[in-house]
Scaffold this active site. Structure first.
Site, PDB file in Angstrom:
ATOM      1  CE  LYS A 172      -3.906  -1.770   2.752  1.00  0.00           C
ATOM      2  NZ  LYS A 172      -4.955  -1.587   1.741  1.00  0.00           N
ATOM      3  CG  ASP A 232      -7.554  -4.861   7.376  1.00  0.00           C
ATOM      4  OD1 ASP A 232      -8.749  -4.588   7.166  1.00  0.00           O
ATOM      5  OD2 ASP A 232      -6.822  -5.425   6.531  1.00  0.00           O
ATOM      6  CG  ASP A 256      -3.849  -4.134  -0.273  1.00  0.00           C
ATOM      7  OD1 ASP A 256      -4.017  -4.530   0.900  1.00  0.00           O
ATOM      8  OD2 ASP A 256      -3.917  -2.936  -0.612  1.00  0.00           O
ATOM      9  CD  GLU A 272      -5.761  -8.145   3.502  1.00  0.00           C
ATOM     10  OE1 GLU A 272      -5.637  -7.609   2.384  1.00  0.00           O
ATOM     11  OE2 GLU A 272      -6.300  -7.576   4.469  1.00  0.00           O
ATOM     12  NE  ARG A 293     -11.024  -9.696  -2.044  1.00  0.00           N
ATOM     13  CZ  ARG A 293     -11.340  -8.760  -2.931  1.00  0.00           C
ATOM     14  NH1 ARG A 293     -11.689  -9.106  -4.161  1.00  0.00           N
ATOM     15  NH2 ARG A 293     -11.317  -7.494  -2.601  1.00  0.00           N
TER      16      ARG A 293
HETATM   17  N1  BES Z   1      -8.197  -3.827   4.513  1.00  0.00           N
HETATM   18  C1  BES Z   1      -8.346  -3.354   3.200  1.00  0.00           C
HETATM   19  C2  BES Z   1      -9.639  -2.581   2.976  1.00  0.00           C
HETATM   20  C3  BES Z   1      -9.780  -1.289   3.732  1.00  0.00           C
HETATM   21  C4  BES Z   1      -9.522  -0.079   3.107  1.00  0.00           C
HETATM   22  C5  BES Z   1     -10.227  -1.275   5.037  1.00  0.00           C
HETATM   23  C6  BES Z   1      -9.673   1.109   3.799  1.00  0.00           C
HETATM   24  C7  BES Z   1     -10.395  -0.081   5.729  1.00  0.00           C
HETATM   25  C8  BES Z   1     -10.117   1.102   5.110  1.00  0.00           C
HETATM   26  C9  BES Z   1      -8.335  -4.540   2.226  1.00  0.00           C
HETATM   27  O1  BES Z   1      -7.539  -5.604   2.603  1.00  0.00           O
HETATM   28  C10 BES Z   1      -7.773  -4.033   0.939  1.00  0.00           C
HETATM   29  O2  BES Z   1      -6.636  -3.676   0.929  1.00  0.00           O
HETATM   30  N2  BES Z   1      -8.599  -4.029  -0.090  1.00  0.00           N
HETATM   31  C11 BES Z   1      -8.179  -3.568  -1.364  1.00  0.00           C
HETATM   32  C12 BES Z   1      -8.739  -4.513  -2.408  1.00  0.00           C
HETATM   33  C13 BES Z   1      -8.189  -4.284  -3.781  1.00  0.00           C
HETATM   34  C14 BES Z   1      -6.733  -4.685  -3.830  1.00  0.00           C
HETATM   35  C15 BES Z   1      -8.996  -5.101  -4.738  1.00  0.00           C
HETATM   36  C16 BES Z   1      -8.725  -2.165  -1.544  1.00  0.00           C
HETATM   37  O3  BES Z   1      -9.843  -1.889  -1.114  1.00  0.00           O
HETATM   38  O4  BES Z   1      -8.017  -1.331  -2.095  1.00  0.00           O
HETATM   39 ZN    ZN Z   2      -7.158  -5.779   4.622  1.00  0.00          ZN
HETATM   40 MN    MN Z   3      -5.538  -5.424   1.952  1.00  0.00          MN
END
Ligand code: BES
Ligand code: ZN
Ligand code: MN
Length: 490
Positions: free
Chosen positions: A267, A278, A337, A339, A341
């Site tokens: 990230k 998270d 990222d 992860e 799911r």
């Molecule tokens: N934990 C994050 C989602 C998240 C984002 C939670 C902001 C709280 C605040 C999740 O693991 C993630 O990184 N999701 C990605 C998915 C993408 C790579 C398809 C996302 O939302 O960017």
């Molecule tokens: Zn996450």
């Molecule tokens: Mn993630």
């Protein structure tokens, strides 16, 4: 760990009001009418309360809001807080009123004068929820010193205590969730998280911790793949509460990523520190167990959390890796990222294989996309069962916890198609929260009523809400506690 402010219900003594120190809270109805306690304060202060109640300021104020009268004449108190609240308030307004009391500060003793106030339990719930402040790491505060007393004066103390008891249990669950979710990742490792859950045994919850070798044997390769770049061992914790009934249990499943850097698909830096929350889904699941065990709910509930840390490392999973789920399907990791799911897929499957639940709810801070869609007001809500999700949405509404249903359909599911494996772990930019939910649904058996709650926007907020300080909110504990009470208790 944060403790709930001690709230005591005492016998109302109207003649004692003049001598009460600290802050005295009274209630005045929108039409200006007052109970015996408020009337006494009005008389002591030579009608200051009546003048306030007759003002434009008071007329324009929302139900549950308050005004302060500083250093009133005729009383020992340093302030009188006048809360505008109907004699027969809704639960929601009563909680708002309680929250207004805490928002005004908790640095002095607070005495609430409520001889005949209806829904005093909800007022107290609002007070304790809004008083929560995660101060574990602030030095030089009031460390060690007990919080000032919160006393509620009523005519019928037994009735008030009985009304508050189940709500206090709920509040215990909410602050357990908030503490877990606020805790930094160097403290709340997977091991520490599991230990705190083991602590629920004190309340009669059966707690089992499945370690890596066991998870390996079960074939939870997608869950293990997420954690393989971390020094912290991956774990699944199984909690069981059986307060009655030999029916199939209701199951809760939570995403417990104690920290999410994104892994190799790392990230960007700004905001990454927030990913200490998270594990919010696992936090809510844990808080619900704490609530129902504290109030000894007559329900059969199991809760499972997948605890992992998503880190970049020489051993970390790569984009392009193909992994096998416990169910037996293969997944190509397009983005490390995505992860959550992967963790949930295996835990959802295991939950159904082992417990054959009558219904199942999962919670996860799953996608940033749900924040784009719904902001911080509503959790993304997905389901394969209209009646079940209808009951949940009703419970959430009654608890003022925003939840909004989003669609599932085969057209969205097709976006997960992959060239070499059974599926990709992402579906591309469009409808990111929905494709994440479609991914999860592939691990829900036909015939299991299921709800997925994407709580990325509501688990943690930058600005305070009505009942929560900024940071972790504990969103969902109250709605799920109510759902269990209304639908799963015998
Ligand atoms: N934990 C994050 C989602 C998240 C984002 C939670 C902001 C709280 C605040 C999740 O693991 C993630 O990184 N999701 C990605 C998915 C993408 C790579 C398809 C996302 O939302 O960017
Ligand atoms: Zn996450
Ligand atoms: Mn993630």
């Amino acid at each position: 760990m944060t403790t709930l402010p001690q709230t005591t219900f005492e016998q109302m003594d109207i003649d004692g009001i003049a001598a009460i120190e600290g802050r005295v809270v009274i209630f005045v109805a929108p039409d200006g009418s007052m109970d015996a306690g408020a009337k006494r304060v009005d008389r002591l202060t030579k009608k200051a309360v009546s003048r306030l109640a007759g003002s434009k300021k008071f007329e324009d104020a929302e139900p549950g809001s308050s005004h302060m009268i500083g250093f009133p004449v005729g009383m020992a108190a340093e302030a009188v807080q006048v809360v505008k609240l109907s004699r027969k308030p809704t639960a929601s307004d009563a909680r708002k009123a309680g929250a207004a009391v805490s928002r005004a500060g908790t640095d002095t003793a607070v005495s609430v004068i409520a001889p005949t106030m209806a829904r005093i339990g909800d007022v107290a719930l609002g007070m304790v929820l809004r008083a929560y402040d995660f101060s574990a790491y602030r030095t030089g505060g009031n460390d060690g010193e007990p919080d000032p007393a919160l006393t509620v004066y009523v005519n019928d103390t037994d009735a008030a205590k009985a009304e508050y008891a189940p709500l206090e249990a709920q509040a215990q669950g909410v602050i357990f969730t908030r503490d877990l979710t606020n805790e930094p990742a160097n403290v709340l490792t997977t091991t520490e998280f599991a230990e705190r859950l083991v602590g629920l045994r004190e309340l009669g919850v059966e707690v089992e911790v499945l370690e890596e070798p066991e998870l390996e044997k079960l074939g939870m390769r997608t869950l293990l793949g997420v954690g393989q770049g971390s020094e912290s061992p991956s774990k699944v914790v199984v909690m069981q509460w059986n307060g009655g009934g030999d029916e199939a249990p209701f199951a809760l499943v939570g995403k417990g990523v104690v920290f999410d850097t994104g892994g190799i698909s790392i990230k960007p830096g700004p905001g990454m520190e927030e990913m200490t929350m998270d594990m919010g889904g696992a936090g809510v699941v844990s808080g619900v167990m704490k609530s129902i065990a504290t109030r000894k709910a007559k329900a059969n509930v199991v809760a499972l959390v997948g605890l992992v840390e998503n880190m970049p490392d020489g051993k970390a999973q790569r984009p392009g890796d193909v992994v096998k789920t416990m169910k037996g399907d293969t997944v190509e990791i397009i983005n490390t990222d995505a992860e959550g799911r992967l963790v949930l897929a295996d835990v959802l499957w295991y939950t159904q294989e082992r417990f054959k639940p009558s219904a199942m709810v999962d919670l996860a801070t799953l996608t940033g996309a749900v924040i784009i869609a719904l902001g911080h007001e509503n959790a993304g809500t997905f389901s394969n069962d209209d009646s079940f999700v209808g009951d949940f949405l009703k419970a959430a509404k009654e608890e003022d916890e925003g939840a909004w249903r989003l669609p599932l359909s085969p057209d969205y599911d097709r976006l997960l198609k992959n060239r070499i494996a059974d599926m990709s772990n992402i579906g591309g930019r469009p409808a990111g929260s929905i494709t994440a939910a479609q991914f999860l649904q592939r691990f829900v058996k036909e015939g299991t009523p299921w709800i997925h709650l994407d709580i990325a926007g509501v688990a943690y907020v930058a600005k305070g809400t009505t009942l929560s300080n900024k940071g972790a909110t504990g969103w969902g504990v109250r709605a799920l506690d109510r759902l269990i009470r209304d639908r799963f208790e015998v």
